[in-house]
Structures are given as structure tokens and as C-alpha cells.
Design an enzyme around this catalytic site. Structure first.
Site, PDB file in Angstrom:
ATOM      1  CG  ASP A  22      -1.712   0.569   1.241  1.00  0.00           C
ATOM      2  OD1 ASP A  22      -2.460   1.759  -0.006  1.00  0.00           O
ATOM      3  OD2 ASP A  22      -2.672   1.106   2.524  1.00  0.00           O
ATOM      4  CG  HIS A  23       1.460   3.923  -2.584  1.00  0.00           C
ATOM      5  ND1 HIS A  23       0.827   4.291  -3.742  1.00  0.00           N
ATOM      6  CD2 HIS A  23       2.603   3.706  -2.960  1.00  0.00           C
ATOM      7  CE1 HIS A  23       1.500   4.171  -4.837  1.00  0.00           C
ATOM      8  NE2 HIS A  23       2.849   3.573  -4.441  1.00  0.00           N
ATOM      9  CE1 TYR A  70      -7.913   4.843   3.615  1.00  0.00           C
ATOM     10  CE2 TYR A  70      -8.450   6.818   2.026  1.00  0.00           C
ATOM     11  CZ  TYR A  70      -8.155   6.406   3.795  1.00  0.00           C
ATOM     12  OH  TYR A  70      -8.915   6.864   5.067  1.00  0.00           O
ATOM     13  CG  HIS A  71      -2.804   3.815  -3.337  1.00  0.00           C
ATOM     14  ND1 HIS A  71      -2.118   4.884  -4.101  1.00  0.00           N
ATOM     15  CD2 HIS A  71      -3.922   4.471  -3.548  1.00  0.00           C
ATOM     16  CE1 HIS A  71      -2.674   5.720  -4.362  1.00  0.00           C
ATOM     17  NE2 HIS A  71      -3.735   6.454  -4.123  1.00  0.00           N
ATOM     18  N   PRO A  72      -3.932  -0.803  -1.688  1.00  0.00           N
ATOM     19  CG  PRO A  72      -6.438  -1.832  -1.132  1.00  0.00           C
ATOM     20  CD  PRO A  72      -5.532  -0.055  -1.379  1.00  0.00           C
TER      21      PRO A  72
END
Length: 553
Positions: free
Chosen positions: A294-295, A468-470
Site C-alpha cells: 500500500d501507499h 487506499y492503494h492496496p
């Protein structure tokens, strides 16, 4: 196809990649396609109005409501992990920021065993996908289904951010989605004519107007097998267990959290975990659910000395006026996500391509719309792009209704802490440039007294949030890679008739926001599924800073 019981292709998930595949697989009319999606309609202003982006990701009607397990390196905090539970998936609840990713991201995929997914292979698919309104000529698609636009940047703070970057010695880029990602410039958004241009609007709704495409509402429970061949999908709808048969293939596009969950419920995953939950093993694939990435990001907030920020609109009367203007004219402050300036920079000399991303916002407020500062302000969202930390997604039980167990293992490497300290210090330097002199007052967050490494680490531990970048939980790789889940044609290794195509197959997270890479995954996977030759590779070369070995900017 009003009530189909079978189709050539059954797609699980109407998110970014699933919508793109529904569109492409049904395009020539030769094949029937059914999409199984648990979420409901995307109609209504909370989704369609770009400026309302903070609402749908906090509404259980549109969001799966997932949270991480307590994160040991963040003081036991549990972080929200919103995922779209609606047609369009997370493209219907996200911030609408459009980033392709850097060329080197895709070259790395190819080097790690995702053969045929290098930048030269991906660029033609980005061009096929896009209808870019602006950007670098010759590098962008102009007649695809996905409209990509830029904000008007009427607020002077947007240009101040770009000019401050230039004054600090960084590059300025005409188009970070073109030849040169590195630098400061305009941010792009998936907004068209004042409306969120989600995967549902761009791909799914046009596909569903065709006679050979249909949508079934229901919670996917598992993939059905005959021997080791996938033959359909079992799902729950209206309290009943139903199934739909796939004559050709089943394709999972249910997100990086739900795709590994469905694989495991179907008997594909680490054998010991499956047996622990009483699930018969179809294929022992230890990589299912691993490699979660994630980020993370922080908000650095500054007081604004002039009353020009969005703070003046954070009251009921102004919100009502903005809503009415958007409702009747699709214009005004409601027609933008307000992320209109951006930057990609390198953290240090010796880093070949950008590893830090900035979103700039002319108000001091949380991404979810909560806890605004009590004054005019502005902020930069900043975070590293390539954390070495890895987590996993596990089954909570064999009940498909139970949410998965999500452990990101955030900030588990010392490099994570070093990178975030660099992010904060570089941002302070940018906000200290001449361009911000008329605007920048005191530092609201973290505050000027937070300066030493220990103080910065305390702030990071308490304040860092998911972007919110899984991704990465069904990693793509060579067929003989024991930790790979799918091969470079998105086929699940060890079984037949089953593919995964969404952000879960990313070997490593890409630079920037993931909606663009997820959409292009659906585009490219469609050609593999149909057995078509891939689009001819591009011979264009992305810009790399000539002095990257010795200079940070």
C-alpha cells in the site's frame, strides 16, 4: 440475457478492471459476459459529484468497511481500508486522481517474471484506454472510453505550489502521464463534464447496453470446479445460494482484498491455511494473500494568510449553493476533486526515478473530510512510493460473509521511517520558497517544534494514513515461481479456466494512484482472455533525470 444461468465469461467484481473487461470481452458481440457484483447502484450526487468524494468512502452503502488489524509499528492503530461496494468498485468512491505509474514500474514487473508487461507493452494499452483532454501530444490516447481532464487551477495556490517546486530546483513537467513523470505540474482526474468518470460510467454501462452482457447482483461465495477446471461461480442473492456457469472462463476482479479471499474459499491458496478452515485444497498456492502493499501518506498543513482557500465553503449555506450549481449546471466547486496540482520527486541522489508523490489541496482538511483546521489553510499530501514493507490477507473463517484478516505490516523497515522524515523535510523546504511567501503562515501540522528525528517519528506513527492503494496479493510471475499466483496471461497457476485480473496481480506497487493501472490491467487481460495478439509494443522512451546518480533534483 435478462436472467442468464450461464455465459462464456463470468467476471466476479464490477470494479475498475472488471468493468474494463466486461466492455472489451463483449465488444465484438461474439461472446456473452456476466458480471457478478455485490454492490448496488452508483446513482446519486454523493458518487457522481466529484467534490463529494469524502462521502461515499465513509458510507457502508458504498464501502465494504474493511479495517486493518492492529498495526504493530504504528502503536497498534487500526487503519481504515475503504473498498468500493458499488458498480464501478473503488473507482466510484476514490479521489478520481489519474496516474499511469512510471515506465520503470512496468519494466520492473517484466524483470520479475511478468513477461510482456514492460512499459513498451503497457503504453499502447494506456493509449487505447484514454480520452485525454490535455497532456503531451503523441503520448496520450484521444479516443478511448476513459475521459481524463485537468482542473482549471483558478486558485492561485495551485500555481504557487508548482512555482515553489521550480524555485526549489525541481523539474517542471508538462504531463506526468506523458514522457516525463518527474517534476511539478498539473494533476489529472477522471472527471468528465463535471461528473465522476468511474469505470461504471466509462465501461460497464455501455457494455450493459449490449445484448450479450449482463449484471447479476450477489455476494460471490466461491469458484466452482470440476476436477481442477473452473466451471462457474456460486453466489448468494436475496438469501438464496445460486450459481452461474462459465462456458469458457471465470475471471476474478474483486480487488486485492477480496480476490485472494475468494481464491482461498475456493480451495486455492496455502494448503495449511485452507485445511485449518476445513476447505478442500484444489491447488496449493502459498502466494495467495501474500505480498500485500500500500501507499502511506501524511498531510503537511499550513495556515494561509489570505482568505482564498476552500475553508470559506465549509459551511451549510455555501455547500448548498455549490451543490445546486453542480446539480443544475455540472460546474463550479462541485465539479472538481480539488486535487489540481501535483509532483513526483526523488528522495535522494542514486534513486533512478521518483519515489515521492505529492497531492496539493487548497484547504487544510483530512482526506475523508473530517477534522478541518479552524482557519484558512492549505496542505500537501506526501508519501513514499516504494515501501519495502509487505503484509498479507488471510481468511477469518470459511464463511464468505466474514471480512478477511488484513495485515499491512506498515512501517516495518527502517527505510520507511527514513523516507517519511525526508518527505516532511522536503515539503517544508517547498513551502518555504518565495512563491508561498504571500500565503504561508504558521505550520499547522505537524508544527514547527516537531523537528528532530524522534519527534518526527512520533508524529509519523500517530498521523500516517493509508492512501487506499492496496495491491499485490495474487502476484503475477513466471509459471515456475512458487510464490506467483497468476502467470503473465493472468491465468491462475495450477488450475484451468480461471484468471485473476485486478490490482492484486501487481508484482510491485506502481507510482501514484492505482485506478489507472487497475483499469489498464483489465484492458490488457482482455486481449489475453480472447486469445488475441497483444497490441504492438511502443518504441517511446520515458525521461529519466540525466544526473540521477549524483543529484536529488
Amino acid at each position: 440475457m435478462d436472467n442468464p444461468r450461464e455465459a462464456d465469461y463470468v467476471i466476479v467484481g464490477a470494479g475498475s478492471a472488471g468493468c474494463a473487461m466486461a466492455y472489451r470481452l463483449s465488444e465484438d458481440g461474439r461472446h456473452s459476459v456476466v458480471v457478478v457484483e455485490y454492490g448496488g447502484s452508483d446513482m446519486g450526487p454523493f458518487i457522481q459529484m466529484p467534490a463529494a468524494l469524502s462521502y461515499p468512502m465513509n458510507m457502508r452503502r458504498y464501502d465494504w468497511g474493511y479495517w486493518s488489524e492492529p498495526e504493530p509499528h504504528l502503536g497498534g492503530r487500526r487503519l481504515a481500508c475503504p473498498r468500493g461496494k458499488v458498480i464501478g468498485g473503488s473507482s466510484s468512491i476514490n479521489g478520481m486522481v489519474y496516474v499511469r505509474g512510471h515506465a520503470c514500474d512496468y519494466d520492473h514487473w517484466d524483470e520479475q517474471g511478468a513477461t510482456g508487461w514492460a512499459y513498451k507493452d503497457m503504453l499502447p494499452y494506456f493509449e487505447r484506454m484514454e480520452h485525454a483532454h490535455g497532456g503531451q501530444e503523441g503520448w496520450r490516447g484521444v479516443d478511448g472510453p476513459l475521459h481524463v481532464t485537468r482542473g482549471a487551477r483558478r486558485n492561485p495556490l495551485f500555481d504557487a505550489f508548482i512555482e515553489a517546486g521550480r524555485q526549489a530546483g525541481y523539474q517542471v513537467t508538462e504531463d506526468y502521464n506523458g514522457e516525463k513523470q518527474e517534476g511539478f505540474g498539473a494533476m489529472e482526474m477522471t472527471v468528465w463534464r463535471g461528473r465522476r468518470w468511474s469505470a461504471a460510467n466509462a465501461y460497464l454501462k455501455p457494455a450493459l447496453r449490449r445484448p450479450n452482457a449482463a449484471l447479476r447482483r450477489g455476494l460471490a461465495r466461491r469458484v466452482l470446479f470440476e476436477g481442477r477446471r473452473a466451471v462457474g461461480v456460486e453466489y448468494e442473492s436475496g438469501g438464496r445460494i445460486e450459481s452461474i456457469r462459465a462456458r469458457r472462463e471465470v475471471i476474478l476482479a474483486a480487488s486485492s482484498l477480496n480476490s485472494p479471499k475468494i481464491l482461498k474459499l475456493s480451495g486455492i491458496g496455502p494448503a495449511a491455511e485452507l485445511r485449518r478452515h476445513g476447505i478442500d485444497v484444489v491447488a496449493d498456492r502459498p502466494g495467495v494473500g501474500e505480498n500485500l502493499q500500500d501507499h502511506l501518506e501524511l498531510y503537511l498543513q499550513m495556515e494561509c494568510l489570505k482568505p482564498i482557500t476552500l475553508y470559506k465553503h465549509l459551511n451549510p449555506i455555501s455547500k448548498a449553493i455549490i451543490g445546486a450549481q453542480w446539480l443544475f449546471f455540472r460546474s463550479g466547486h462541485g465539479a472538481t476533486n480539488h486535487f489540481e496540482s501535483a509532483a513526483f520527486v526523488r528522495s535522494r541522489a542514486g534513486v533512478q526515478y521518483p519515489d515521492i508523490q505529492y497531492h496539493f489541496l487548497p484547504v487544510a482538511i483530512r482526506y475523508d473530510g473530517k477534522a478541518p483546521a479552524k482557519s484558512h489553510g492549505f496542505q500537501a499530501h506526501v508519501g513514499p512510493m516504494r515501501s519495502p514493507s509487505r503484509g498479507d490477507v488471510r481468511l477469518r473463517s470459511a464463511d464468505p460473509r466474514d471480512p478477511p484478516v488484513i495485515r499491512f505490516n506498515y512501517m516495518s523497515h527502517e527505510r520507511d521511517w527514513e523516507d517519511f522524515r525526508i518527505c516532511i523535510r522536503l515539503t517544508r523546504e517547498i513551502f518555504g520558497q518565495r512563491a508561498f511567501k504571500p500565503y504561508a503562515g504558521r505550520e499547522i501540522s505537524p508544527g514547527e517544534t516537531v523537528a528532530g528525528d524522534d519527534a518526527l517519528d512520533d508524529f509519523i506513527r500517530d498521523a500516517v494514513e493509508s492512501a487506499y492503494h492496496p495491491c499485490g496479493t495474487c502476484r503475477m510471475g513466471a509459471a515456475n515461481d512458487s510464490m506467483a499466483v497468476v502467470d503473465p496471461q493472468c491465468r491462475v497457476i495450477g488450475v484451468a479456466g480461471l484468471r485473476v485480473a485486478d490490482s492484486s496481480i501487481f508484482p510491485r506497487i506502481t507510482n501514484g494512484n492505482l485506478n489507472g493501472p487497475s483499469l489498464v490491467t483489465g484492458e490488457k487481460a482482455s486481449d489475453h482472455i480472447l486469445g488475441r495478439d497483444p497490441l504492438p509494443p511502443s518504441n517511446r522512451r520515458a525521461w529519466i533525470h540525466p544526473d540521477w546518480r549524483t543529484a536529488q533534483r
